[in-house]
Design an enzyme around this catalytic site. Structure first.
Site, PDB file in Angstrom:
ATOM      1  N   GLY A 105     -27.905  27.104  -6.435  1.00 37.30           N
ATOM      2  CA  GLY A 105     -26.541  26.772  -6.843  1.00 37.30           C
ATOM      3  C   GLY A 105     -25.482  27.608  -6.162  1.00 37.30           C
ATOM      4  O   GLY A 105     -24.540  27.071  -5.578  1.00 37.30           O
ATOM      5  N   GLY A 120     -25.583  29.054  -3.448  1.00 35.26           N
ATOM      6  CA  GLY A 120     -25.646  28.914  -1.996  1.00 35.26           C
ATOM      7  C   GLY A 120     -26.692  29.761  -1.329  1.00 35.26           C
ATOM      8  O   GLY A 120     -27.509  29.268  -0.570  1.00 35.26           O
ATOM      9  N   GLU A 152     -26.063  23.991 -14.017  1.00 39.81           N
ATOM     10  CA  GLU A 152     -27.383  23.767 -14.614  1.00 39.81           C
ATOM     11  C   GLU A 152     -27.393  22.531 -15.514  1.00 39.81           C
ATOM     12  O   GLU A 152     -28.341  21.744 -15.481  1.00 39.81           O
ATOM     13  CB  GLU A 152     -27.807  25.008 -15.387  1.00 39.81           C
TER      14      GLU A 152
END
Length: 183
Positions: free
Chosen positions: A84, A86, A150
């Site tokens: 998430g 990166g 999430e």
């Protein structure tokens, strides 16, 4: 419930911002893979584990990296990782191993302009808050750290499973027949 409307709006905005072509590409790669191995850190890892379970319900050869029974990947296989924020060192390292083994790499991230994303054959971007951008202006009013990303993962994966069910000619009944009976 206090904050529910805001949380749902933030999740809805994240899902609405996903490029449909990226979802289509991800589903096509999953459906075509000989074997699928998924990986993610922390709570993202929990969402990836849930996806692996649903892929197995679809009759696909799906595994979770780090489990003792996970087989190797190679040509014709897919390594599907989530990062998430990166850049996560374990995700990047495993992406390199998968590429060296000639497996395809699919990366799920909120930060598609990163060196790790450049290692992937395809990127699926969820434009949502992660721990890379969870402070300051624009931060979620109610969901902490990477919760928007999430939560969007869970919803996205269930929608992808629905797409894959159609692509693979599966039904709720065939999926249910593959659910464990050891509960």
């Amino acid at each position: 419930m206090k904050g529910a409307d805001t949380a749902l709006a933030e999740l809805g905005a994240a899902l609405s911002g996903i490029e449909p072509a990226q979802v289509d590409t991800a589903c096509a790669r999953i459906a075509a893979a000989g074997r699928i191995v998924v990986y993610g850190c922390g709570r993202e890892g929990l969402m990836m584990r849930g996806l692996a379970m649903r892929l197995a319900h679809l009759g696909l050869d799906a595994h979770v990296q780090g489990e003792m029974a996970t087989p190797p990947v190679g040509s014709g296989d897919l390594f599907f990782a989530s990062a998430g924020p990166g850049e996560l060192s374990t995700v990047t390292a495993l992406m390199r191993v998968a590429r060296e083994a000639d497996a395809e790499v699919l990366l799920l991230t909120a930060e598609p302009a990163t060196p790790s994303a450049a290692l992937a054959d395809a990127v699926l971007a969820i434009p949502a808050q992660t721990m890379a951008r969870d402070t300051g202006a624009g931060a979620s009013a109610v969901l902490p750290m990477g919760s928007v990303f999430e939560g969007a993962m869970f919803l996205l994966f269930e929608l992808m499973v629905n797409d894959l069910r159609t692509r693979l000619g599966e039904t709720p009944e065939t999926m249910r027949a593959r659910h464990t009976n050891l509960e």
